[in-house]
Motif scaffolding. Sequence first.
Motif, PDB file in Angstrom:
ATOM      1  N   VAL A 191     -67.550   4.520   2.070  1.00  0.00           N
ATOM      2  CA  VAL A 191     -66.534   4.005   1.149  1.00  0.00           C
ATOM      3  C   VAL A 191     -65.445   5.075   0.946  1.00  0.00           C
ATOM      4  O   VAL A 191     -64.249   4.781   0.993  1.00  0.00           O
ATOM      5  CB  VAL A 191     -67.166   3.597  -0.209  1.00  0.00           C
ATOM      6  CG1 VAL A 191     -66.086   3.163  -1.199  1.00  0.00           C
ATOM      7  CG2 VAL A 191     -68.175   2.475  -0.001  1.00  0.00           C
ATOM      8  N   ALA A 192     -65.878   6.324   0.747  1.00  0.00           N
ATOM      9  CA  ALA A 192     -64.896   7.415   0.556  1.00  0.00           C
ATOM     10  C   ALA A 192     -63.999   7.539   1.784  1.00  0.00           C
ATOM     11  O   ALA A 192     -62.780   7.727   1.666  1.00  0.00           O
ATOM     12  CB  ALA A 192     -65.629   8.727   0.278  1.00  0.00           C
TER      13      ALA A 192
ATOM     14  N   LYS B 278     -58.984   7.185   4.662  1.00  0.00           N
ATOM     15  CA  LYS B 278     -58.314   6.825   5.911  1.00  0.00           C
ATOM     16  C   LYS B 278     -57.133   5.883   5.658  1.00  0.00           C
ATOM     17  O   LYS B 278     -56.091   5.984   6.286  1.00  0.00           O
ATOM     18  CB  LYS B 278     -59.340   6.147   6.823  1.00  0.00           C
ATOM     19  CG  LYS B 278     -58.931   6.059   8.263  1.00  0.00           C
ATOM     20  CD  LYS B 278     -60.107   5.672   9.133  1.00  0.00           C
ATOM     21  CE  LYS B 278     -59.611   4.951  10.367  1.00  0.00           C
ATOM     22  NZ  LYS B 278     -60.652   4.120  10.965  1.00  0.00           N
ATOM     23  N   ARG B 279     -57.320   4.949   4.711  1.00  0.00           N
ATOM     24  CA  ARG B 279     -56.246   3.964   4.460  1.00  0.00           C
ATOM     25  C   ARG B 279     -55.408   4.324   3.237  1.00  0.00           C
ATOM     26  O   ARG B 279     -54.628   3.509   2.766  1.00  0.00           O
ATOM     27  CB  ARG B 279     -56.859   2.578   4.268  1.00  0.00           C
ATOM     28  CG  ARG B 279     -57.649   2.148   5.474  1.00  0.00           C
ATOM     29  CD  ARG B 279     -58.132   0.732   5.321  1.00  0.00           C
ATOM     30  NE  ARG B 279     -59.082   0.412   6.375  1.00  0.00           N
ATOM     31  CZ  ARG B 279     -59.867  -0.645   6.379  1.00  0.00           C
ATOM     32  NH1 ARG B 279     -59.830  -1.484   5.383  1.00  0.00           N
ATOM     33  NH2 ARG B 279     -60.698  -0.859   7.375  1.00  0.00           N
ATOM     34  N   ASN B 280     -55.668   5.528   2.666  1.00  0.00           N
ATOM     35  CA  ASN B 280     -54.880   5.967   1.495  1.00  0.00           C
ATOM     36  C   ASN B 280     -54.935   4.948   0.361  1.00  0.00           C
ATOM     37  O   ASN B 280     -53.913   4.638  -0.255  1.00  0.00           O
ATOM     38  CB  ASN B 280     -53.422   6.126   1.934  1.00  0.00           C
ATOM     39  CG  ASN B 280     -52.912   7.476   1.535  1.00  0.00           C
ATOM     40  OD1 ASN B 280     -53.688   8.308   1.029  1.00  0.00           O
ATOM     41  ND2 ASN B 280     -51.634   7.690   1.710  1.00  0.00           N
ATOM     42  N   LEU B 281     -56.121   4.386   0.117  1.00  0.00           N
ATOM     43  CA  LEU B 281     -56.232   3.288  -0.848  1.00  0.00           C
ATOM     44  C   LEU B 281     -56.059   3.760  -2.288  1.00  0.00           C
ATOM     45  O   LEU B 281     -55.534   3.043  -3.126  1.00  0.00           O
ATOM     46  CB  LEU B 281     -57.596   2.588  -0.705  1.00  0.00           C
ATOM     47  CG  LEU B 281     -57.917   1.967   0.657  1.00  0.00           C
ATOM     48  CD1 LEU B 281     -59.244   1.212   0.610  1.00  0.00           C
ATOM     49  CD2 LEU B 281     -56.810   1.027   1.108  1.00  0.00           C
TER      50      LEU B 281
ATOM     51  N   VAL C  92     -54.115  -2.818   2.334  1.00  0.00           N
ATOM     52  CA  VAL C  92     -53.373  -2.817   1.086  1.00  0.00           C
ATOM     53  C   VAL C  92     -52.331  -3.932   1.132  1.00  0.00           C
ATOM     54  O   VAL C  92     -51.506  -3.976   2.021  1.00  0.00           O
ATOM     55  CB  VAL C  92     -52.670  -1.457   0.885  1.00  0.00           C
ATOM     56  CG1 VAL C  92     -51.788  -1.491  -0.352  1.00  0.00           C
ATOM     57  CG2 VAL C  92     -53.702  -0.359   0.751  1.00  0.00           C
ATOM     58  N   ASP C  93     -52.414  -4.837   0.171  1.00  0.00           N
ATOM     59  CA  ASP C  93     -51.495  -5.958   0.124  1.00  0.00           C
ATOM     60  C   ASP C  93     -50.389  -5.607  -0.863  1.00  0.00           C
ATOM     61  O   ASP C  93     -50.485  -5.858  -2.053  1.00  0.00           O
ATOM     62  CB  ASP C  93     -52.281  -7.191  -0.338  1.00  0.00           C
ATOM     63  CG  ASP C  93     -51.374  -8.378  -0.599  1.00  0.00           C
ATOM     64  OD1 ASP C  93     -50.215  -8.317  -0.202  1.00  0.00           O
ATOM     65  OD2 ASP C  93     -51.849  -9.344  -1.209  1.00  0.00           O
ATOM     66  N   SER C  94     -49.342  -5.002  -0.358  1.00  0.00           N
ATOM     67  CA  SER C  94     -48.284  -4.569  -1.269  1.00  0.00           C
ATOM     68  C   SER C  94     -46.947  -5.151  -0.865  1.00  0.00           C
ATOM     69  O   SER C  94     -46.486  -4.957   0.240  1.00  0.00           O
ATOM     70  CB  SER C  94     -48.187  -3.047  -1.260  1.00  0.00           C
ATOM     71  OG  SER C  94     -47.090  -2.658  -2.032  1.00  0.00           O
ATOM     72  N   SER C  95     -46.350  -5.886  -1.775  1.00  0.00           N
ATOM     73  CA  SER C  95     -45.032  -6.440  -1.479  1.00  0.00           C
ATOM     74  C   SER C  95     -44.015  -5.871  -2.444  1.00  0.00           C
ATOM     75  O   SER C  95     -42.923  -6.386  -2.559  1.00  0.00           O
ATOM     76  CB  SER C  95     -45.091  -7.954  -1.599  1.00  0.00           C
ATOM     77  OG  SER C  95     -45.549  -8.262  -2.891  1.00  0.00           O
TER      78      SER C  95
ATOM     79  N   ILE D 217     -56.721  -3.454  -3.068  1.00  0.00           N
ATOM     80  CA  ILE D 217     -57.482  -2.633  -2.127  1.00  0.00           C
ATOM     81  C   ILE D 217     -58.927  -3.143  -2.048  1.00  0.00           C
ATOM     82  O   ILE D 217     -59.438  -3.727  -3.000  1.00  0.00           O
ATOM     83  CB  ILE D 217     -57.460  -1.132  -2.524  1.00  0.00           C
ATOM     84  CG1 ILE D 217     -58.038  -0.914  -3.922  1.00  0.00           C
ATOM     85  CG2 ILE D 217     -56.039  -0.580  -2.460  1.00  0.00           C
ATOM     86  CD1 ILE D 217     -58.219   0.553  -4.290  1.00  0.00           C
ATOM     87  N   LYS D 218     -59.543  -2.917  -0.880  1.00  0.00           N
ATOM     88  CA  LYS D 218     -60.906  -3.418  -0.662  1.00  0.00           C
ATOM     89  C   LYS D 218     -61.786  -2.276  -0.160  1.00  0.00           C
ATOM     90  O   LYS D 218     -62.080  -2.185   1.042  1.00  0.00           O
ATOM     91  CB  LYS D 218     -60.883  -4.553   0.369  1.00  0.00           C
ATOM     92  CG  LYS D 218     -60.018  -5.737  -0.038  1.00  0.00           C
ATOM     93  CD  LYS D 218     -59.914  -6.735   1.107  1.00  0.00           C
ATOM     94  CE  LYS D 218     -58.997  -7.880   0.760  1.00  0.00           C
ATOM     95  NZ  LYS D 218     -58.783  -8.805   1.898  1.00  0.00           N
ATOM     96  N   PRO D 219     -62.216  -1.387  -1.050  1.00  0.00           N
ATOM     97  CA  PRO D 219     -62.954  -0.205  -0.593  1.00  0.00           C
ATOM     98  C   PRO D 219     -64.310  -0.504   0.060  1.00  0.00           C
ATOM     99  O   PRO D 219     -64.832   0.324   0.801  1.00  0.00           O
ATOM    100  CB  PRO D 219     -63.161   0.600  -1.893  1.00  0.00           C
ATOM    101  CG  PRO D 219     -62.127   0.082  -2.836  1.00  0.00           C
ATOM    102  CD  PRO D 219     -61.934  -1.356  -2.486  1.00  0.00           C
TER     103      PRO D 219
END
Length: 311
Positions: free
Chosen positions: A44-45, A50-53, A199-202, A209-211
């Motif tokens: 999880v970490a 990796k995805r900068n969540l 990351v769903d960012s608009s 985020i989905k860790p």
Amino acid sequence: MIGETTGSGVPLCSLCREPAIVFQRHSGRHLCGRHFTAEVEQRVADTIKKRNLIVAGDRVAVALSGGKDSTALLLILSRLLTCWQDVRLVAITIDEGIAGYREETVNSAEQLTRRLGIEHHCISFSELFGDSLDTFLKGREPQACSICGILRKKGLVSGAHRIGATKLATGHNLDDEAQSVLMNVFRGDLSRLCRNSGVDSSGKFVPRIKPLSLVSEKEIAQYLILHDAWTELPECPYTRYAMRREVRSLLSGFEYRHPGTMLHLIESRHKIEVACTGSVISEPLRSCRGCGDPSSGEFCQVCLLRRSLGK
Ligand code: SF4
Ligand code: ZN
């Protein structure tokens, strides 16, 4: 695969030679409770890093339904956060108003946040949309999960905004993600397939985020049992209408016979996303003419739904 065992035939942990409690098919290792916990938390970490969540200064709202996935998510994040400074966790529970089901999960969410000392906000559909899901669904039961999903997502986003969260974390696990890939393919909905990951960012949404996206449903169950957080909860009465249920059973059979299938589905989604970047499938969202929220069409799903419900 059984390697060395204790005198009574229990396999030994591949890392420390304590009695193992799980066999990980993907790594071929037997693991004891301590190493299983460490491996899951590290995964999880790594996903987060990796995805900068999550970054320093974040106020992370955890969507806590009180069910297994969100319980594991809050537990894992609260344990990982002891080493992250400047990150705060808050839990949000949406009470859709599903008689005989939601009361117990809301209760379970309250108990967990009290146990962990985490700020908790509970918001109901009645407060957000003027009535309970049960009322909205009268005569529309077969559409239960799509109506519930659209409204719950809106509720979580409003809740996250309201409490000043900078990220909204959901408990979607590996099985959920793989099921979503397959369901979007079955429906021919490539644009949703491409919008569903990471990351769903608009710019207007609090990024989602989905860790737990690389942790399987089975591993989550094992983790909860190990950490004394397993609770038997009732099943939502509308589950029987869910297409996801059929896909879940199809996919778990495949995963059992062909380990790695779920991971491969997620990798395929990523490749499709990359291939579709810049194409009409991944067009940026625009503003809904009804409420101004990001939308793929003229009106967002919530506005279309509210209109059809007469709300
Ligand atoms: Fe909502 Fe469907 Fe889940 Fe029930 S099973 S809580 S109706 S999404
Ligand atoms: Zn071990």
